[in-house]
Motif scaffolding. Structure first.
Motif, PDB file in Angstrom:
ATOM      1  N   ALA A  69       0.859  -1.233  -0.059  1.00 39.08           N
ATOM      2  CA  ALA A  69      -0.010   0.063   0.092  1.00 39.08           C
ATOM      3  C   ALA A  69       0.922   1.222  -0.225  1.00 39.08           C
ATOM      4  CB  ALA A  69      -0.986  -0.097   1.252  1.00 39.08           C
ATOM      5  N   ALA A  70       0.387   2.125  -0.829  1.00 32.94           N
ATOM      6  CA  ALA A  70       1.505   3.259  -1.015  1.00 32.94           C
ATOM      7  C   ALA A  70       1.324   4.287   0.353  1.00 32.94           C
ATOM      8  CB  ALA A  70       0.753   4.423  -2.047  1.00 32.94           C
ATOM      9  N   ALA A  71       0.095   4.258   1.125  1.00 35.32           N
ATOM     10  CA  ALA A  71       0.596   4.701   2.654  1.00 35.32           C
ATOM     11  C   ALA A  71       1.305   4.153   3.413  1.00 35.32           C
ATOM     12  CB  ALA A  71      -0.718   4.974   3.033  1.00 35.32           C
ATOM     13  N   ALA A  72       1.759   2.961   3.428  1.00 34.82           N
ATOM     14  CA  ALA A  72       2.289   1.924   4.106  1.00 34.82           C
ATOM     15  C   ALA A  72       3.718   2.288   3.757  1.00 34.82           C
ATOM     16  CB  ALA A  72       2.080   0.614   4.170  1.00 34.82           C
ATOM     17  N   ILE A  73       4.268   2.214   2.551  1.00 37.05           N
ATOM     18  CA  ILE A  73       5.480   2.528   1.860  1.00 37.05           C
ATOM     19  C   ILE A  73       5.766   4.114   2.476  1.00 37.05           C
ATOM     20  CG2 ILE A  73       6.932   3.054  -0.140  1.00 37.05           C
ATOM     21  CD1 ILE A  73       5.348   0.709  -1.662  1.00 37.05           C
ATOM     22  N   ASP A  74       4.992   4.963   2.013  1.00 38.64           N
ATOM     23  CA  ASP A  74       5.093   6.442   2.583  1.00 38.64           C
ATOM     24  C   ASP A  74       5.788   6.303   4.304  1.00 38.64           C
ATOM     25  OD1 ASP A  74       4.636   7.448   0.129  1.00 38.64           O
ATOM     26  OD2 ASP A  74       2.605   7.907   0.505  1.00 38.64           O
ATOM     27  N   ARG A  75       5.109   5.774   4.898  1.00 33.82           N
ATOM     28  CA  ARG A  75       5.013   5.572   6.573  1.00 33.82           C
ATOM     29  C   ARG A  75       6.494   5.039   6.635  1.00 33.82           C
ATOM     30  NH1 ARG A  75       1.221   2.242   9.860  1.00 33.82           N
ATOM     31  NH2 ARG A  75      -0.129   2.971   7.908  1.00 33.82           N
ATOM     32  N   ALA A  76       7.076   4.113   5.977  1.00 38.49           N
ATOM     33  CA  ALA A  76       8.250   3.339   6.184  1.00 38.49           C
ATOM     34  C   ALA A  76       9.350   4.352   5.497  1.00 38.49           C
ATOM     35  CB  ALA A  76       8.168   2.216   5.402  1.00 38.49           C
ATOM     36  N   ALA A  77       9.164   5.378   4.881  1.00 37.33           N
ATOM     37  CA  ALA A  77      10.226   6.047   4.132  1.00 37.33           C
ATOM     38  C   ALA A  77      11.123   6.456   4.983  1.00 37.33           C
ATOM     39  CB  ALA A  77       9.730   7.363   3.490  1.00 37.33           C
TER      40      ALA A  77
END
Length: 289
Positions: free
Chosen positions: A135-143
């Motif tokens: 999920a894009a939001a999860a990748i963003d959070r992991a950035a």
């Protein structure tokens, strides 16, 4: 961020060290406790469950069996305290990646598959190339974590298993390059040309890329220890690529050749040597190994 790291081989240690340098709080767990103690600034914990909590958890384990044993059979997704997201950074099968994605969705834990390209020395520098899908939001959070461990994160959509397919495709190409160099060097030797001289020429001209230059130098020097990435793990990745290819009806005939050559290399005791030792198969067959 408060992050747990599960799996502290040479890659995992380097990744944990990069996170600490970036200012993250890092808890670490490994089946062998001594490995956890080797990461300066990290907090060793007594169980995988204690690492699988906080803002994020990272797994960097050797293979499907190890990851399944810790996450699935270990019941971590059923524990009362779970992480805000799970970054699965191991090189695993596409089928297990899809299974993990479904299990995490049911458990309500965001899952991002994020396997890496780079050897342990690259991990220590925080200079990995990271392949991420989820999920894009999860990748963003992991950035912030991904940025600490790598120079670039390459996104491949919202299905986590896509990242694992990309990783296996890349490793197939890497092993293919080593096989090509081994055969080319044996061919040159047969005509009185030093294999090392041939590889010096080609890896500084037509094939002047990190994979060819790094592995070519090892082949030229007949230097396969200490391993950066051992041959046994390379064989595992080729097997995983073949299984994933069969599942979608994609023939990979050269991968079958690589699998057999890797089996031959392991039969000659090269499994724990660097993957570049695959070149010894062509040398032995030509009577020069």
């Amino acid at each position: 961020m408060d992050v747990g790291v599960i799996g502290l081989g040479r890659m995992g240690q380097g990744m944990a060290a990069s996170l600490i340098r970036a200012g993250h709080t890092v808890r670490v767990w490994n089946r062998s406790p001594d490995a956890a103690k080797a990461v300066a600034g990290a907090k060793p914990v007594a169980s995988a469950a204690e690492a699988f909590r906080g803002d994020a958890a990272i797994t960097m384990l050797a293979d499907d069996a190890a990851l399944r044993g810790v996450i699935v059979e270990g019941g971590l997704l059923d524990s009362p305290e779970r992480p805000g997201l799970h970054l699965g950074m191991s090189t695993i099968s596409v089928s297990l990646a899809a299974e993990l994605a479904a299990l995490h969705e049911r458990a309500g834990v965001p899952y991002v598959a994020a396997p890496v390209f780079g050897r342990p020395d690259v991990a220590e520098k925080g200079a990995l190339n990271i392949v991420a899908a989820g999920a894009a939001a999860a990748i963003d959070r992991a950035a912030p974590l991904l940025d600490a461990m790598g120079t670039r994160t390459w996104r491949f959509g919202d299905e986590p298993q896509r990242a694992n397919a990309v990783k296996l495709a890349g490793n197939f190409m890497l092993v293919s390059a080593i096989e090509a160099m081994g055969e080319a060097a044996a061919f040159a030797e047969g005509h009185g040309v030093a294999g090392g001289e041939l590889l010096d020429l080609l890896t500084n001209t037509l094939f002047a890329s990190p994979v060819y230059k790094g592995y070519g130098a090892s082949i030229a020097a007949d230097r396969y220890e200490p391993p950066g990435f051992n041959l046994r793990l390379g064989a595992k990745d080729v097997r995983l690529a073949l299984a994933a290819a069969e599942a979608v009806g994609v023939p990979m005939p050269f991968a079958s050749v690589l699998r057999d050559n890797l089996i031959e290399a392991m039969a000659h005791g090269d499994g724990e040597k660097d993957l570049a030792a695959l070149a010894r198969v062509a040398a032995r067959r030509s009577g020069r190994g």
